[in-house]
Every structure is written in C-alpha cells, then in structure tokens.
Scaffold this motif. Structure first.
Motif, PDB file in Angstrom:
ATOM      1  N   ALA A 348      52.138  37.315  40.513  1.00 53.53           N
ATOM      2  CA  ALA A 348      53.563  37.554  40.735  1.00 53.53           C
ATOM      3  C   ALA A 348      54.382  36.278  40.696  1.00 53.53           C
ATOM      4  O   ALA A 348      55.618  36.325  40.834  1.00 53.53           O
ATOM      5  N   GLY A 349      53.742  35.131  40.524  1.00 53.52           N
ATOM      6  CA  GLY A 349      54.445  33.865  40.460  1.00 53.52           C
ATOM      7  C   GLY A 349      54.807  33.264  41.806  1.00 53.52           C
ATOM      8  O   GLY A 349      55.591  32.317  41.871  1.00 53.52           O
ATOM      9  N   CYS A 350      54.227  33.794  42.891  1.00 56.63           N
ATOM     10  CA  CYS A 350      54.524  33.255  44.225  1.00 56.63           C
ATOM     11  C   CYS A 350      53.794  31.949  44.483  1.00 56.63           C
ATOM     12  O   CYS A 350      54.287  31.085  45.227  1.00 56.63           O
ATOM     13  N   VAL A 351      52.587  31.813  43.946  1.00 54.53           N
ATOM     14  CA  VAL A 351      51.787  30.609  44.136  1.00 54.53           C
ATOM     15  C   VAL A 351      51.261  30.157  42.784  1.00 54.53           C
ATOM     16  O   VAL A 351      51.138  30.956  41.849  1.00 54.53           O
ATOM     17  N   ASP A 352      50.922  28.884  42.685  1.00 55.81           N
ATOM     18  CA  ASP A 352      50.398  28.313  41.447  1.00 55.81           C
ATOM     19  C   ASP A 352      48.892  28.106  41.607  1.00 55.81           C
ATOM     20  O   ASP A 352      48.445  27.077  42.099  1.00 55.81           O
ATOM     21  N   LEU A 353      48.133  29.136  41.245  1.00 60.01           N
ATOM     22  CA  LEU A 353      46.676  29.079  41.349  1.00 60.01           C
ATOM     23  C   LEU A 353      46.066  29.678  40.091  1.00 60.01           C
ATOM     24  O   LEU A 353      46.565  30.681  39.561  1.00 60.01           O
ATOM     25  N   ASP A 354      44.964  29.099  39.641  1.00 57.44           N
ATOM     26  CA  ASP A 354      44.251  29.625  38.471  1.00 57.44           C
ATOM     27  C   ASP A 354      43.109  30.513  38.963  1.00 57.44           C
ATOM     28  O   ASP A 354      41.943  30.117  38.977  1.00 57.44           O
ATOM     29  N   VAL A 355      43.455  31.697  39.417  1.00 57.69           N
ATOM     30  CA  VAL A 355      42.465  32.663  39.896  1.00 57.69           C
ATOM     31  C   VAL A 355      42.816  34.028  39.321  1.00 57.69           C
ATOM     32  O   VAL A 355      43.978  34.309  39.027  1.00 57.69           O
ATOM     33  N   SER A 356      41.799  34.857  39.148  1.00 55.73           N
ATOM     34  CA  SER A 356      42.033  36.197  38.621  1.00 55.73           C
ATOM     35  C   SER A 356      40.935  37.121  39.105  1.00 55.73           C
ATOM     36  O   SER A 356      39.850  36.681  39.510  1.00 55.73           O
ATOM     37  N   PHE A 357      41.211  38.412  39.084  1.00 59.30           N
ATOM     38  CA  PHE A 357      40.200  39.388  39.473  1.00 59.30           C
ATOM     39  C   PHE A 357      39.046  39.340  38.482  1.00 59.30           C
ATOM     40  O   PHE A 357      39.242  39.240  37.270  1.00 59.30           O
ATOM     41  N   GLY A 358      37.845  39.397  39.012  1.00 59.97           N
ATOM     42  CA  GLY A 358      36.637  39.343  38.195  1.00 59.97           C
ATOM     43  C   GLY A 358      36.086  37.951  38.000  1.00 59.97           C
ATOM     44  O   GLY A 358      34.974  37.800  37.465  1.00 59.97           O
ATOM     45  N   ASP A 359      36.805  36.911  38.408  1.00 62.89           N
ATOM     46  CA  ASP A 359      36.368  35.520  38.211  1.00 62.89           C
ATOM     47  C   ASP A 359      35.683  35.023  39.487  1.00 62.89           C
ATOM     48  O   ASP A 359      36.342  34.531  40.412  1.00 62.89           O
ATOM     49  N   ALA A 360      34.358  35.136  39.536  1.00 63.32           N
ATOM     50  CA  ALA A 360      33.607  34.762  40.735  1.00 63.32           C
ATOM     51  C   ALA A 360      33.645  33.259  40.969  1.00 63.32           C
ATOM     52  O   ALA A 360      33.714  32.808  42.126  1.00 63.32           O
ATOM     53  N   ASP A 361      33.587  32.472  39.901  1.00 63.07           N
ATOM     54  CA  ASP A 361      33.587  31.019  40.075  1.00 63.07           C
ATOM     55  C   ASP A 361      34.880  30.537  40.717  1.00 63.07           C
ATOM     56  O   ASP A 361      34.868  29.669  41.613  1.00 63.07           O
ATOM     57  N   ALA A 362      36.005  31.081  40.263  1.00 60.61           N
ATOM     58  CA  ALA A 362      37.276  30.684  40.857  1.00 60.61           C
ATOM     59  C   ALA A 362      37.359  31.120  42.313  1.00 60.61           C
ATOM     60  O   ALA A 362      37.907  30.397  43.159  1.00 60.61           O
ATOM     61  N   ALA A 363      36.794  32.295  42.626  1.00 65.53           N
ATOM     62  CA  ALA A 363      36.794  32.768  44.013  1.00 65.53           C
ATOM     63  C   ALA A 363      35.969  31.844  44.895  1.00 65.53           C
ATOM     64  O   ALA A 363      36.383  31.507  46.012  1.00 65.53           O
ATOM     65  N   VAL A 364      34.803  31.419  44.415  1.00 61.55           N
ATOM     66  CA  VAL A 364      33.977  30.477  45.183  1.00 61.55           C
ATOM     67  C   VAL A 364      34.751  29.194  45.440  1.00 61.55           C
ATOM     68  O   VAL A 364      34.782  28.664  46.562  1.00 61.55           O
ATOM     69  N   GLY A 365      35.387  28.665  44.399  1.00 64.53           N
ATOM     70  CA  GLY A 365      36.140  27.424  44.564  1.00 64.53           C
ATOM     71  C   GLY A 365      37.257  27.559  45.580  1.00 64.53           C
ATOM     72  O   GLY A 365      37.475  26.650  46.403  1.00 64.53           O
ATOM     73  N   LEU A 366      37.957  28.694  45.575  1.00 66.77           N
ATOM     74  CA  LEU A 366      39.050  28.881  46.525  1.00 66.77           C
ATOM     75  C   LEU A 366      38.506  29.044  47.943  1.00 66.77           C
ATOM     76  O   LEU A 366      39.084  28.498  48.902  1.00 66.77           O
ATOM     77  N   LEU A 367      37.411  29.747  48.108  1.00 62.63           N
ATOM     78  CA  LEU A 367      36.810  29.876  49.438  1.00 62.63           C
ATOM     79  C   LEU A 367      36.429  28.513  50.005  1.00 62.63           C
ATOM     80  O   LEU A 367      36.647  28.234  51.188  1.00 62.63           O
ATOM     81  N   GLU A 368      35.853  27.662  49.172  1.00 63.58           N
ATOM     82  CA  GLU A 368      35.460  26.335  49.639  1.00 63.58           C
ATOM     83  C   GLU A 368      36.680  25.504  50.012  1.00 63.58           C
ATOM     84  O   GLU A 368      36.639  24.728  50.988  1.00 63.58           O
ATOM     85  N   ARG A 369      37.766  25.674  49.289  1.00 62.62           N
ATOM     86  CA  ARG A 369      38.983  24.943  49.625  1.00 62.62           C
ATOM     87  C   ARG A 369      39.597  25.465  50.924  1.00 62.62           C
ATOM     88  O   ARG A 369      40.090  24.686  51.745  1.00 62.62           O
TER      89      ARG A 369
END
Length: 601
Positions: A348-369
């Motif tokens: 929706a353009g509220c935040v600037d993050l490179d994450v998407s549904f189905g992307d497990a690697d990006a989810a892991v990275g965000l959890l660690e952050r």
C-alpha cells in the motif's frame, strides 16, 4: 501424599535478595494457584500505570496445587503486566522446566520476581537453594545456546528478542521447544536483565492416591479423542481444519482458505516426521514430533501464521521460520502477523520494505531485524502491529485486539469467535474459548448461544489454569480436577471450580479496569469489517454490540464492562476492589449500551 504448596519464593533482582513467603490461606482457598493466585498477587502489589518494563513490574512463574501430578506435561503460568497490551498477561508453557521447578520447590506455588539487575543474571534453583549469578557470557545468545550451556538442568530463558524487549518476546524452555509466548513475558525478563532461570532437581513423583489417579487419567488421556488427535500431529491438523471450514486467515487476513494447505498441513508433517512419545518422568503422557534431522515439526500456530498467513506453501520454509522464532524467542503469532502487516503496508506504500507473500527468505530477514530492532520499521514492528500502524499508517490491515495480534482463526465465519476474541482478558486469543469448533458444524448460533458458549469456556479454562493444566488435558477432567484436589484434602466440587473460574476472570477484569480498559477495548479491528477478497461474511457491528451487551449482563458487569459491586460480593471479591478501581453502579442496567466511556475517566 505430596507436600502442601503454601509458599511463594520471592526474588528481588535489585537487591539480590531471596525469601520465602507464606501464601495467605484465603488466597489459597479462593484462587488455588497458577493464573488465579498470580492474578491476586499482581492486583495486590502493582500500582495502576506501573511501567511493564520497569523494575516494579512483577513476573510470576506460577505453579499450582497439582503441579507435577496431572497427566500430560507439567505446565507453569507466566503472569505479569504485559508490555504489549498494558493489561494482565498469563502465558503458559510445559516441558522439563515446570516439571523440575515443581519438584525442586515442593512447598511453593510459584516464583515472584521483581527489581532489575545491573547486568545480565541467571537465577539458579537447585533442590530449594537459590543463587543469583552473572550471565554476561550468555548476553545475545539464542534460546538453544542457553539450554546447551546447562545440559544437566532445565531452563526458562530469553533470546535476543527478549533482550531487545520486543513486546511479544517469549520465555523459552527446553531449547525453544516450549514457549510462554504471548504478550511479551520475555520482554519483562529482558527489562529485568534476567537471562535465564535454571533449575536442577527431580520432577515430582506423586504417591498413594495421586499416583493412582495419574495412572488412571494418563490412560484416559491417551485414549481420549483429544489425546489421540494431539499424538497424531501435535496440533498441526488445526491448519487443515481451519482451511476446510473457511476459517484459515491467509495472506494477511485477505482470504480464508489457502491453496497450499496440503503442502504444509498434517499429511506433510507426517511425511517429514517421526513420532516419539516421552516415557520419562518429566513428560508423563507427553510427546513431541520431530523430523529425521531432529528438528521440531511446526505446530498449528506456526503453520497457520507463518505458512498460510504469509502465503508460504513449502513445509521446510515454514519449519525454518518457526525455528527462527524459537531461537530468537518470539511469539510466532505476534511475529507472523507483524510480517504479514508489513507486506500489506509495503504493497500500500505505507512502508518501504522489499517483502512479499510467499517469500520465505525475506520473512526470515525481517524477523531477524525485528528481534534486534534493526532500523526504524523493525523497531516499530517490535512494539507490535498496532504501534507500527500508528507510526506508518495501514490501520486497515491491523489484526489486533487490545494490541495483541489475533490467531489465524478468522472470526468472520463464526460470530462466537468474534465475541471470544473481543472479550479475551489478555488480548486476541483463541485459548480462552474456542466455540468455533462447534459453531461451524451446528450452523449459525443465536446471540444467546454465542454468549453462553464463550462465558462457559472462559470460566472452565480459568479454573483449569489455576491447577494449572493444559486445557487439552482438561478435556478428561469432567469435574475440573475436584477428584484430584480431594486427594490433597482440598474439598471442592465442579460447581466450586466453575465459580473459581468466574472469580478469576472477574479479578483479571478488575485489574484491566484499573489500567483504564473499558468497553472500547472489547472491540474488533477494522480488518474484520469487510468480507474476505473472495467473498463471504463479515462482522455485523450491530449484532456484535448486542452480543457484547448480553455478555456483560451474563457476567454481572455494567454497560461499560465494569464488574458490579453485587457481583464482587457474590464471587467473594468484595475485599479486592478499592477506590483505585472504578466500578459500575449497583443501579445500572447491564444491558444498556448508553454509558460506553473511555480511558480518560
């Protein structure tokens, strides 16, 4: 006969002092232990508006009169003021830690921790002796590393998320196999600089009538539908049930079914796992499910929230995400909803993050952050989805009740679950009441049926959690444990224990009222006001408000959700409320909605 539990162990980390206090007999009679006794201490000793992350907050690791005796895993209740919701919190975990704690403190109903250490410490309990030791060497360690550092002991510890005071950080036991997960008890430990509680000693070995009862009920539990269901998949079958009935929150609450459910559900788990039942004294009647590599197979909440909730249909990826949360010490429901909200907010353009549904690697990275508060967005998400939405927008995507993320059973399909979520005492929670398990098969319920089902379930679970036992094990306790208490010469019948559950539920309400909670907090988030993207029901706001009116009337609370004085007298709580706790007036019609107030009163 086991020793009578009639003391609490008090630990003040600021002064490094330890003492034992006798529990007032009236409190033991009215609240037993576990949730009830923890709530009584919290209400008595905390001033309103105490900072949950300050030294004055109390953290109780609560046992009960039957700890170590009941079938299934011994459990403890982590009771504190939640840094996530600002209200009452009780969170539960099983495994070796509560079994050893109950055995090494045979006269205690819990451990009460206050204060704050100047640097990381561990509390070590060995056959009743208590020592507070430096734990600088464990700073930053994950939950597995902490457990491995104490191979001859059982631990309850925090990971990096607890140290960073992530507001949904968990307290992990058995290297991350068990978590007191919801509401941020791990953050309270982190704020106190308490890295771990380490317990040595043997578990309880009941004798006489209690031993016979344990043999009898353990067999009944193994043969009960609930026991067989849990052994078959350790709750992961919940995903299949939710998907088949249209209850499964998918891709950030946009859908109610997941086209990849077969790949991460119970059959996938069985294909990847070997089952092993524990036979040692730490786990009477308990079990766990592991992969051939020794990793714990995801349970229901993990598969639902980190799988379907994030649009991930790879079993190994879901297992990895669950393991990341376990090692970092984060509640999987809070963490999964944080990532899902971030994806929708990014779209929706509220935040600037490179994450998407189905992307497990990006989810892991965000959890660690999130676990280390690495960057402004991760820092906001570490404080919870509601806080992140306040800072960045995206309120329409928020799935919280009282700031706690709701589990992945979508209430738009079951009105009783909407009421259960909204009235849950600790925030969005399915363990207080799960009426959807009946409603989806019995057809649409009347508002009266919804209210009766929710109130009854909340009271039963409050009573069971005073023993404390898992509510799954409670399915074989037809009398709510009265027969067991009789073996301890504690005379209760099932009606006494049902009243206990109602008393404890009302006491917790008093605590939350004192913290400023009212009717406006017993509400549902905007995400449930619209139907799912593929169509289907939504929450009717008028029906919901009428159900809430009936709920308050059933509980003997006023129109703003405040317990009435006559209700307190009936529940023997009239000596609890004081001028710090505003109550409904005796003449107020509890069915009226005209007095809905706010926290400024």
């Amino acid at each position: 006969m086991t020793r009578t539990r009639d003391h609490v162990l008090r630990i003040d980390l600021s002064t490094r002092s330890v003492r034992r206090d006798r529990v007032p007999e009236r409190w033991r009679r009215l609240f037993l232990g576990g949730k009830g006794l923890g709530a009584r201490y919290l209400y008595e000793e905390l001033e309103a508006e105490t900072n949950p992350l300050g030294p004055d907050n109390l953290l109780g690791l609560m046992l009960g009169p039957l700890s170590g005796c009941l079938p299934g895993e011994t459990r403890y209740a982590a009771v504190t003021k939640s840094p996530l919701t600002g209200g009452f919190l009780d969170s539960y975990a099983g495994g070796r830690f509560p079994a050893r704690l109950a055995g090494t403190l045979p006269d205690c109903l819990g451990v009460l921790v206050t204060g704050r250490a100047d640097s990381p410490v561990a509390v070590r309990i060995d056959e009743g002796s208590v020592e507070i030791t430096a734990a600088d060497g464990l700073a930053g360690a994950d939950t597995e590393t902490v457990a491995e550092s104490c191979p001859d002991a059982a631990t309850a510890c925090i990971g990096p998320a607890g140290e960073a005071m992530v507001r949904y950080a968990s307290i992990a036991s058995d290297g991350g196999d068990h978590h007191a997960g919801r509401g941020g008890a791990g953050a309270v430990m982190g704020a106190k600089n308490l890295k771990a509680v380490v317990v040595r000693g043997d578990p309880v070995r009941p004798t006489g009538e209690l031993a016979e009862l344990r043999r009898e009920y353990a067999e009944a539990y193994r043969n009960h539908d609930t026991g067989r269901w849990l052994r078959s998949g350790a709750t992961i079958e919940s995903l299949d049930f939710a998907d088949e009935t249209g209850l499964l929150a998918t891709r950030g609450w946009q859908e109610t079914a997941f086209d990849g459910s077969d790949a991460i559900g119970v059959e996938a788990a069985k294909a990847a796992a070997v089952e092993r039942e524990y036979s040692d004294d730490d786990h009477p009647g308990g079990f766990r499910v592991e992969t051939d590599d020794g990793d714990t197979v995801p349970r229901g909440a993990t598969a639902m929230t980190l799988g379907a909730g994030l649009g991930i249909d790879d079993f190994d990826d879901v297992a990895t995400l669950g393991a990341v949360c376990d090692r970092l010490g984060m509640d999987v429901i809070g963490a999964g909803n944080a990532v899902a909200w971030a994806i929708r907010a990014a779209d929706a353009g509220c935040v600037d993050l490179d994450v998407s549904f189905g992307d497990a690697d990006a989810a892991v990275g965000l959890l660690e952050r999130i676990a280390t508060r690495d960057g402004p967005i991760a820092d906001a998400l570490a404080d919870g989805v509601s806080v992140a939405a306040d800072r960045y927008g995206g309120e329409a995507f928020v799935p919280t009740v009282k700031s706690m993320a709701v589990p992945s059973y979508d209430p738009r399909r079951a009105g009783s679950m909407a009421l259960a979520y909204a009235t849950s005492d600790r925030g969005g929670c399915h363990r207080r009441a799960r009426p959807f398990e009946r409603e989806v098969f019995e057809g649409e319920w009347t508002l009266e049926t919804q209210v009766r089902a929710v109130v009854a379930a909340q009271d039963v679970r409050s009573a069971l959690w005073c023993l404390p036992t898992d509510d799954f094990v409670g399915d074989v306790l037809d009398d709510l444990g009265a027969e067991w208490l009789a073996a301890l010469e504690r005379e209760y019948d099932s009606s006494d224990l049902s009243r206990l559950g109602r008393r404890v539920w009302t006491l917790v309400r008093l605590f939350n009222v004192r913290e400023g909670f009212d009717r406006s907090d017993d509400s549902l988030p905007p995400v449930f006001r619209d139907p799912p993207s593929a169509g289907g029901p939504s929450i009717d706001p008028d029906d919901f408000e009428r159900a809430l009116d009936r709920y308050y009337a059933s509980r003997g609370w006023g129109p703003n959700g405040r317990p009435l004085p006559e209700t307190l007298a009936r529940l023997e709580l009239d000596d609890v409320a004081d001028d710090r706790t505003p109550l409904g007036s005796p003449g107020t019609d509890p069915n009226s909605t005209s007095a809905a107030g706010d926290r400024s009163e």
